[in-house]
Motif scaffolding. Structure first.
Motif, mmCIF file in Angstrom:
data_model
loop_
_atom_site.group_PDB
_atom_site.id
_atom_site.type_symbol
_atom_site.label_atom_id
_atom_site.label_comp_id
_atom_site.label_asym_id
_atom_site.label_seq_id
_atom_site.Cartn_x
_atom_site.Cartn_y
_atom_site.Cartn_z
ATOM 1 N N ASP A 278 -42.190 -1.706 42.061
ATOM 2 C CA ASP A 278 -41.873 -2.336 43.333
ATOM 3 C C ASP A 278 -41.285 -3.738 43.158
ATOM 4 O O ASP A 278 -41.030 -4.434 44.135
ATOM 5 C CB ASP A 278 -43.128 -2.410 44.204
ATOM 6 C CG ASP A 278 -44.309 -3.072 43.503
ATOM 7 O OD1 ASP A 278 -44.275 -3.164 42.259
ATOM 8 O OD2 ASP A 278 -45.262 -3.483 44.195
ATOM 9 N N THR A 279 -41.065 -4.165 41.907
ATOM 10 C CA THR A 279 -40.407 -5.452 41.634
ATOM 11 C C THR A 279 -39.001 -5.195 41.110
ATOM 12 O O THR A 279 -38.707 -4.114 40.580
ATOM 13 C CB THR A 279 -41.190 -6.262 40.590
ATOM 14 O OG1 THR A 279 -41.119 -5.586 39.315
ATOM 15 C CG2 THR A 279 -42.654 -6.421 41.008
ATOM 16 N N ASP A 280 -38.140 -6.183 41.228
ATOM 17 C CA ASP A 280 -36.761 -6.012 40.745
ATOM 18 C C ASP A 280 -36.703 -5.741 39.246
ATOM 19 O O ASP A 280 -36.017 -4.802 38.805
ATOM 20 C CB ASP A 280 -35.919 -7.241 41.093
ATOM 21 C CG ASP A 280 -35.548 -7.286 42.566
ATOM 22 O OD1 ASP A 280 -35.595 -6.218 43.220
ATOM 23 O OD2 ASP A 280 -35.232 -8.375 43.071
ATOM 24 N N ARG A 283 -38.135 -2.153 38.610
ATOM 25 C CA ARG A 283 -37.256 -1.105 39.157
ATOM 26 C C ARG A 283 -35.979 -0.992 38.333
ATOM 27 O O ARG A 283 -35.510 0.108 38.028
ATOM 28 C CB ARG A 283 -36.948 -1.416 40.615
ATOM 29 C CG ARG A 283 -36.126 -0.351 41.317
ATOM 30 C CD ARG A 283 -36.121 -0.536 42.822
ATOM 31 N NE ARG A 283 -35.803 -1.909 43.202
ATOM 32 C CZ ARG A 283 -36.679 -2.808 43.666
ATOM 33 N NH1 ARG A 283 -37.948 -2.468 43.798
ATOM 34 N NH2 ARG A 283 -36.309 -4.039 43.990
ATOM 35 N N ALA A 309 -38.033 6.854 46.890
ATOM 36 C CA ALA A 309 -36.910 5.978 47.245
ATOM 37 C C ALA A 309 -35.661 6.323 46.450
ATOM 38 O O ALA A 309 -34.533 6.212 46.951
ATOM 39 C CB ALA A 309 -37.298 4.524 47.033
#
Length: 865
Positions: A278-280, A283, A309
């Motif tokens: 869920d973090t850049d 991901r 997603a």
């Protein structure tokens, strides 16, 4: 499950006023009577579909969603509680809620088998209580575990070896877990879990951090250096320095040469795990791993971590599925996207992905899962024949086991819902030889019997009920429902005496002793009910009185207070019905008043308003009937009977005829639709609303109502009736607008040719289609259309025996109009043949046909000369 017909005769009488469309039966508003709230259960297939939805949620990386589904399933009464608790424990563990998982597991008291001890051991290992974990692992018997659990047993053993410092043994056990994995997806889960174990393995130690940092610098760019980088990142994370761990891995990834692809995969996965998807940074690392990694297992881990997603339209999977050459785990990507599309109700996309997987990878181990997606789509769209076919194919692709058995239930239920009851009966018979865990076997037995009842094999149904009586799974509730539905079916076939005899036999001295107390009580109530419906109200009253008296004695022992209340209140309602039949109106009304006073919140008390309103309606006291039904809807808002009361009130208002009362009827229907939008009666209420608008000459509003039904109820059993009404509405407007005539003709033609439409509807549509030809001066085309109907439905002995409720009427009109058309063309012999067929087949319109025939028969005097 089977829902019996409506109990109240008044509704059928009111429906007769709806014209020839009354062949469309309204859905029943009550199921089997005398069931307490805790005894009403969903069909097994519905529960299995929810279980599969929970399993899909786990596979898509949504354990919290899965846990909520399992909690909902546990709130439903019935069997399989232990299996559901185990599944809930698994979901909670997967979600990292260890304490909640342990609490769920402790809810299983009596069935603590190997599967239970395995999960208790995994929970203990996560808590690093390895002594407890060893105790639980020792209690596990691997031969008792299913394929999905066996790998986790070896994984737990690996964790224990890891904790004991035996890394070589641990790795061997981890490899063994991967070797027995039930699928590539589970193999990826083991690899992910192994990585997570590693993240928790090394205790934070400042001196170790310094040593690792020095070794990273010393061996920079070498294989040994990469191993130190991995260990350094893990210890940084365990020490609470997550950002430092993330930056370390990001820096190390930049100079990696192409030859170090395996290391890059390892660093990308570790970065994704430490930073989180869920973090850049997390991901991006997982996306890069999935996009260009070389390790298939790690790519599957990345897919699971990225979650739904990545599969949304326009997302990462759209890019990867379209690349050339094909992505190395294309079949996994297709299945994942198909499952996400199914969950999100994008049925066309889900179907396309599943079919593409089956086409490109016919021998794939994911074939059953792809077929499961197609099954899910077909089920959601109520295409039950297709759903049954996919369930069969999926079963054929699986070995015997839990999933194989569950698919058997879905196949049987799909055949049942498709009204192919003989196939359903065979499928349920097979299921009962391979009963899936977590499914109420008593409900499966009930469905097996019900399939025979629906197939009108009532003798077989009776034999089955008697045979299954010895099966402990055939519990009182399911036995009662089976007996009730059998009695209703016998009654519908004119065999009330046979139903009565069966009940009397069961309640005889020998039979009654073998019946549980609550079933014996319900059967005694049914006995009184059958006496009433057999036209013996005096006998019904006698039996009812004896039943109520018996509740105070030994017969009432062991029966819950809730069931006693149900029986007594239902008996009061039944006694009132008997008094009405005996024309003892005052006594009947007094009983209904007593029922509403003594049992004001009971189902019977609510139904009493409908019974009394039926009495008023039959005696043309429509104002009183409408007022009473409206009172029910007002006083018992939210009751399952409130929509039915509003509908009946609307029908009573319609029967009063004048425009102002028709407007009242329309308002009542609008209230029904707005207050109970999901009730099954909404479709029929809207259909009636369209009819009322037509009576008010508001054809524009009527057309909108019918078009709404046609467009929004595409899978409804009676949507073709709405199409016919729409065509009639267009036809009524055709005089002022030729476009309406074209629309009506197109619909009539389509309905007349639909092989899935009932014969009566096809005949009606064909008659009107021919009439549209005649109105345009195309007599030959009209005659050809009408004769095709006669040839296809009347002259064919296989079809003429079952023209439905209104088919004979429309066939009579067809022949009468065909004869008139031929007469106008002076084809008198053919006209006479058409009219004679009406008498020959005893169709409605015989008097009119005979009148026409006499015009061409010689007078008696002339015949004697």
């Amino acid at each position: 499950m089977h829902i019996p017909r409506l109990f109240y005769f008044g509704l059928a009488m009111l429906m007769a006023g709806a014209g020839l469309r009354a062949q469309t039966a309204l859905p029943a508003q009550t199921s089997t009577p005398l069931l307490t709230a805790s005894e009403v259960r969903p069909a097994p297939a519905e529960l299995l579909l929810q279980q599969q939805a929970a399993q899909h949620a786990l596979e898509l990386g949504l354990p919290a969603v899965a846990a909520e589904i399992y909690r909902g399933l546990l709130a439903v009464p019935g069997g399989g509680r232990a299996a559901l608790m185990l599944a809930l424990t698994t979901a909670l563990l997967d979600d990292g809620r260890v304490d909640a998982a342990d609490q769920a597991l402790q809810g299983i008291v009596a069935e603590r088998d190997s599967a239970w001890h395995l999960r208790e051991g995994l929970i203990a290992a996560v808590r690093k209580n390895f002594d407890a974990a060893r105790t639980e692992a020792a209690a596990v018997k691997p031969e008792q575990l299913g394929p999905a659990d066996l790998g986790w047993f070896y994984f737990l053993q690996g964790q224990l070896a890891d904790a004991a410092g035996d890394g070589q043994k641990a790795q061997s056990l981890y490899d063994q877990a991967a070797g027995v994995a039930a699928s590539d997806q589970q193999r990826a889960q083991f690899a992910l879990a192994e990585s997570q174990v590693e993240l928790r393995r090394t205790p934070p130690d400042p001196s170790l951090l310094d040593e690792l940092r020095r070794n990273v610098d010393k061996y920079q760019g070498t294989l040994t250096g990469y191993l130190y980088v991995r260990q350094y990142a893990v210890v940084l994370d365990e020490s609470g320095r997550k950002n430092d761990a993330v930056m370390l891995l990001q820096r190390q990834l930049l100079p990696l040469p192409p030859a170090a692809q395996a290391t890059a995969d390892d660093f990308h996965l570790l970065l994704g795990l430490i930073a989180g998807p869920d973090t850049d940074p997390g991901r991006q690392a997982l996306t890069q791993l999935l996009r260009s990694g070389s390790d298939r297992t790690k790519q599957r881990i990345a897919l699971q971590l990225l979650g739904p997603a990545a599969a949304r339209p326009g997302g990462l999977l759209d890019e990867l599925i379209g690349v050339t050459p094909p992505h190395p785990i294309l079949e996994d990507l297709l299945l994942f996207r198909a499952q996400v599309n199914l969950v999100d109700k994008r049925y066309g996309l889900a179907t396309a992905d599943a079919n593409l997987l089956l086409e490109k990878f016919p021998g794939s181990t994911l074939k059953p899962a792809a077929l499961g997606v197609l099954l899910g789509v077909a089920w959601e769209q109520r295409r039950y024949h297709l759903a049954a076919d996919y369930a069969m194919k999926a079963r054929a692709a699986l070995p015997p086991g839990q999933m194989h058995a569950q698919l058997g239930v879905l196949e049987a239920e799909a055949w049942f819902r498709a009204s192919d009851y003989r196939s359903a009966a065979d499928a349920y018979a097979a299921v009962l030889n391979e009963r899936p865990a977590g499914v109420d076997a008593g409900a499966l037995i009930f469905q097996r019997v019900q399939a025979e009842i629906e197939a009108e094999r009532l003798d077989s149904a009776q034999i089955l009920i008697d045979q299954f009586t010895a099966d402990p799974a055939f519990d009182t509730v399911n036995r009662w429902q089976a007996e009730w539905n059998l009695a209703r079916a016998l009654e519908a076939h004119g065999q009330i005496a046979a139903a009565f005899a069966r009940v009397e036999k069961l309640l005889g001295a020998a039979g009654a002793a073998a019946l549980p107390a609550d079933l014996r009580l319900r059967m005694a109530w049914l006995q009184a009910r059958l006496a009433f419906e057999a036209g013996q109200p005096e006998q019904a009253l006698k039996l009812a009185g004896a039943l109520v008296d018996s509740l105070a004695g030994a017969a009432g022992a062991g029966v819950s207070a809730e069931l006693k209340t149900l029986v007594v209140s239902a008996e009061l309602l039944q006694e009132a019905g008997a008094d009405f039949a005996l024309q003892r109106t005052d006594a009947a009304l007094a009983l209904l008043k007593k029922l509403r006073t003594d049992f004001s919140q009971s189902d019977a008390a609510v139904q009493s308003y409908i019974v009394e309103a039926d009495f008023y309606a039959v005696h043309d006291r429509l104002v009183d009937a409408q007022a009473l039904l409206t009172k029910l809807a007002d006083d018992f808002h939210g009751s399952i009977y409130a929509p039915q009361a509003l509908y009946l009130a609307a029908l009573n208002a319609e029967r009063r005829g004048q425009d102002t009362y028709l407007e009242d009827a329309e308002k009542l229907i609008e209230r029904l639709v707005s207050e109970y939008p999901s009730d099954p009666l909404v479709f029929y209420a809207r259909l009636k609303q369209g009819d009322i608008f037509r009576k008010l000459n508001d054809f524009g509003q009527a057309q909108q109502v019918y078009e709404y039904l046609v467009n929004n109820y595409t899978q409804h059993a009676d949507v073709l009736v709405a199409q016919m009404a729409l065509a009639d509405c267009h036809s009524a407007q055709a005089a002022n607008d030729p476009a309406h005539a074209e629309s009506a003709t197109a619909i009539y033609e389509s309905l007349s040719e639909r092989p899935d439409a009932p014969a009566e509807l096809r005949i009606e549509a064909g008659y009107k289609f021919g009439l549209s030809h005649a109105q345009r001066g195309q007599a030959a085309d009209a005659q050809k259309t009408w004769w095709r109907l006669v040839n296809d439905f009347l002259l064919d002995p296989a079809k003429s025996a079952d023209l439905g409720a209104t088919g004979p009427y429309w066939m009579g009109r067809t022949l009468l109009t065909l004869g008139d058309s031929l007469e106008q063309q002076q084809a008198l012999d053919q006209a006479r043949e058409a009219w004679q067929l009406i008498g020959r087949y005893h169709l409605p319109g015989g008097a009119l046909a005979q009148e026409r025939l006499t015009r061409y028969l010689p007078a008696p005097e002339a015949a004697g000369k």
